[in-house]
Design an enzyme around this catalytic site. Structure first.
Site, PDB file in Angstrom:
ATOM      1  CD  GLU A  92       3.946   4.337  -4.470  1.00 47.42           C
ATOM      2  OE1 GLU A  92       3.316   5.144  -3.993  1.00 47.42           O
ATOM      3  OE2 GLU A  92       4.611   3.878  -3.390  1.00 47.42           O
ATOM      4  CB  CYS A 105      10.249  -2.754  -2.218  1.00 41.57           C
ATOM      5  SG  CYS A 105       8.727  -2.921  -1.173  1.00 41.57           S
ATOM      6  CB  CYS A 112      -3.988  -2.908   0.041  1.00 38.59           C
ATOM      7  SG  CYS A 112      -4.125  -4.247   1.126  1.00 38.59           S
ATOM      8  CB  CYS A 116      -2.962  -1.348   7.480  1.00 39.00           C
ATOM      9  SG  CYS A 116      -2.878  -3.201   7.447  1.00 39.00           S
ATOM     10  CB  CYS A 119      -0.593   1.221   5.103  1.00 39.82           C
ATOM     11  SG  CYS A 119      -0.285   0.689   3.350  1.00 39.82           S
ATOM     12  N   GLY A 161      -0.422  -3.638  -1.748  1.00 36.98           N
ATOM     13  CA  GLY A 161      -1.231  -4.962  -1.736  1.00 36.98           C
ATOM     14  C   GLY A 161      -0.755  -6.013  -1.005  1.00 36.98           C
ATOM     15  CD  GLU A 162      -1.569  -9.926   2.602  1.00 36.51           C
ATOM     16  OE1 GLU A 162      -1.376  -9.111   3.541  1.00 36.51           O
ATOM     17  OE2 GLU A 162      -0.838 -10.823   2.448  1.00 36.51           O
ATOM     18  CB  SER A 189       5.690  -8.402   3.769  1.00 36.02           C
ATOM     19  OG  SER A 189       5.149  -7.747   4.838  1.00 36.02           O
ATOM     20  CB  SER A 212       2.600  -6.390   8.729  1.00 31.36           C
ATOM     21  OG  SER A 212       2.253  -5.017   9.212  1.00 31.36           O
ATOM     22  CG  LEU A 213       3.158  -8.059  15.742  1.00 37.09           C
ATOM     23  CD1 LEU A 213       2.229  -9.346  15.724  1.00 37.09           C
ATOM     24  CD2 LEU A 213       4.511  -8.699  16.690  1.00 37.09           C
ATOM     25  CG  ASN A 214       2.121  -3.251  12.298  1.00 39.09           C
ATOM     26  OD1 ASN A 214       3.136  -3.002  12.133  1.00 39.09           O
ATOM     27  ND2 ASN A 214       1.514  -3.969  11.325  1.00 39.09           N
ATOM     28  CG  ASN A 288       7.590   7.597   5.702  1.00 44.20           C
ATOM     29  OD1 ASN A 288       7.968   8.789   5.755  1.00 44.20           O
ATOM     30  ND2 ASN A 288       8.217   7.016   4.380  1.00 44.20           N
ATOM     31  CB  CYS A 333       3.644   0.772   1.332  1.00 47.80           C
ATOM     32  SG  CYS A 333       2.183  -0.299   0.561  1.00 47.80           S
TER      33      CYS A 333
HETATM   34  S1  SF4 Z   1       0.152  -2.378   5.053  1.00 46.28           S
HETATM   35 FE1  SF4 Z   1       0.350  -3.774   3.494  1.00 46.28          FE
HETATM   36  S2  SF4 Z   1      -1.797  -5.175   3.916  1.00 46.28           S
HETATM   37 FE2  SF4 Z   1      -1.929  -3.112   5.157  1.00 46.28          FE
HETATM   38  S3  SF4 Z   1      -2.891  -2.009   3.856  1.00 46.28           S
HETATM   39 FE3  SF4 Z   1      -0.977  -1.370   3.398  1.00 46.28          FE
HETATM   40  S4  SF4 Z   1      -0.520  -2.664   1.489  1.00 46.28           S
HETATM   41 FE4  SF4 Z   1      -2.492  -3.529   2.536  1.00 46.28          FE
END
Ligand code: SF4
Length: 350
Positions: A92, A105, A112, A116, A119, A161-162, A189, A212-214, A288, A333
């Site tokens: 995407e 984006c 991934c 997380c 996500c 993805g990372e 990011s 990405s802290l969270n 979201n 995402c």
């Molecule tokens: S937030 Fe980013 S790093 Fe975490 S699972 Fe989703 S895509 Fe992967």
């Protein structure tokens, strides 16, 4: 004979590949200029090249970009793309217009492995690394369709993805993209991949860094971001304090707000304490919701979100609090790909 794709290559690489086919050296530079800066998608449109050269180039090379499998427009003006890749995988990307600019984006992997829990991409599971051509191709297609010149485009690697787990191809893509877009307008990011942050810090033309802290502590961060076990919060913060920041730059901290988990005023104060001494800004994003892929997780009430943002500002931080764009078209995402996977499964079940 398979044609060599010239997308995702630097002008120097294009120049040396094309050089054996041209009679004069400046022709190779013209070809590179057409591809890199003018985003040409056929050799035929390279109108200042001799016709015969265009024909020969077309025989030897391709300008292949990912195919648009789906495209949805949101009420807020953003457009979500689902790109189909050569091997059938999909990714995407989102185009978000704002204040005369366009933010794109981009995805860096087809899934991934970081996992997380908030996500959808993480819920979909691991995928392969994208090649530089597939990364640059997302930019080219969306920039061409949505219109503006490169000077009005910002790029953020916040899609699927990372990115810092795909450093080789990300590096190649950045080498190409920074030919036309300032690194100041590109943001990478990460969930906190320490070797990747070091790698980014050592690059000569560094894009901006977002993390990405969270959660403000190891226990809760580990709960929603399993990668924290490998790269603990205390080490991440130490690495970020060492990250070389150009004058005026800051590190962006993304913070997905999850109801009754990380959204209290005390949490905001703990975040402010954690970030002390780091030039930073916080991007707080209410979750979201996605009942299919993220069951049991909810976004906080608006008043809670406002109080969280206020507490950060009171502590002296720069904060943006905003909902993710394109909610009505599943722009978070992985959501569009998740919907497509479900639809495909349902079709297969019948
Ligand atoms: S937030 Fe980013 S790093 Fe975490 S699972 Fe989703 S895509 Fe992967």
């Amino acid at each position: 004979m398979a044609q060599l794709n010239l997308i995702g290559r630097t002008p120097e690489e294009i120049g040396s590949l094309v050089a054996p086919l041209v009679d004069r050296p400046f022709r190779a530079r013209q070809v590179a200029h057409w591809i890199t800066l003018r985003r040409a998608c056929t050799f035929a449109e390279m109108s200042d090249l001799p016709k015969e050269l265009r024909r020969v180039l077309d025989q030897h090379f391709s300008l292949a970009e990912p195919e648009v499998a789906a495209r949805t427009a949101s009420r807020d003006g953003s457009h979500k793309y689902l790109f189909r890749l050569d091997d059938g995988a999909s990714v995407e990307a989102v185009a978000m217009p704002e204040d005369g600019k366009l933010t794109l984006c981009l995805s860096s992997q087809t899934g991934c492995a970081v996992g997380c829990t908030f996500c959808v991409t993480g819920a979909l599971g691991a995928g392969r690394n994208l090649a530089a051509a597939e990364i640059v191709g997302q930019y080219r297609v969306m920039a061409r369709e949505r219109g503006p010149g490169a000077e009005r485009i910002n790029l953020v690697f916040m899609g699927m993805g990372e990115p810092l787990l795909n450093r080789v191809e990300l590096g190649r893509a950045l080498d190409v993209l920074t030919q036309c877009i300032s690194p100041r307008r590109i943001t990478v990011s990460t969930a906190g991949i320490l070797p990747g942050i070091r790698w980014l810090g050592a690059r000569p033309r560094r894009p901006k860094l977002a993390v990405s802290l969270n959660a403000p502590d190891q226990v809760r961060r580990e709960h929603i971001m399993p990668i924290t076990k490998r790269y603990p919060l205390v080490e991440l913060m130490a690495e970020l304090r060492r990250f070389p920041l150009e004058r005026g730059r800051r590190i962006t901290f993304e913070y997905v707000l999850i109801r009754d988990f990380n959204d209290s005023v005390e949490d905001a104060r703990a975040v402010a304490h954690l970030l002390r001494g780091i030039p930073s800004k916080v991007n707080a994003i209410p979750l979201n919701e996605d009942p299919v892929w993220l069951p049991g997780l909810s976004e906080p009430e608006s008043a809670t979100v406002e109080a969280f943002g206020r507490a950060l500002r009171d502590a002296g931080l720069t904060v943006t609090v905003r909902r993710s764009k394109g909610r009505d078209v599943a722009a978070a995402c992985g959501q569009l790909k998740g919907q497509h996977q479900l639809a495909e499964r349902k079709t297969a079940d019948h």
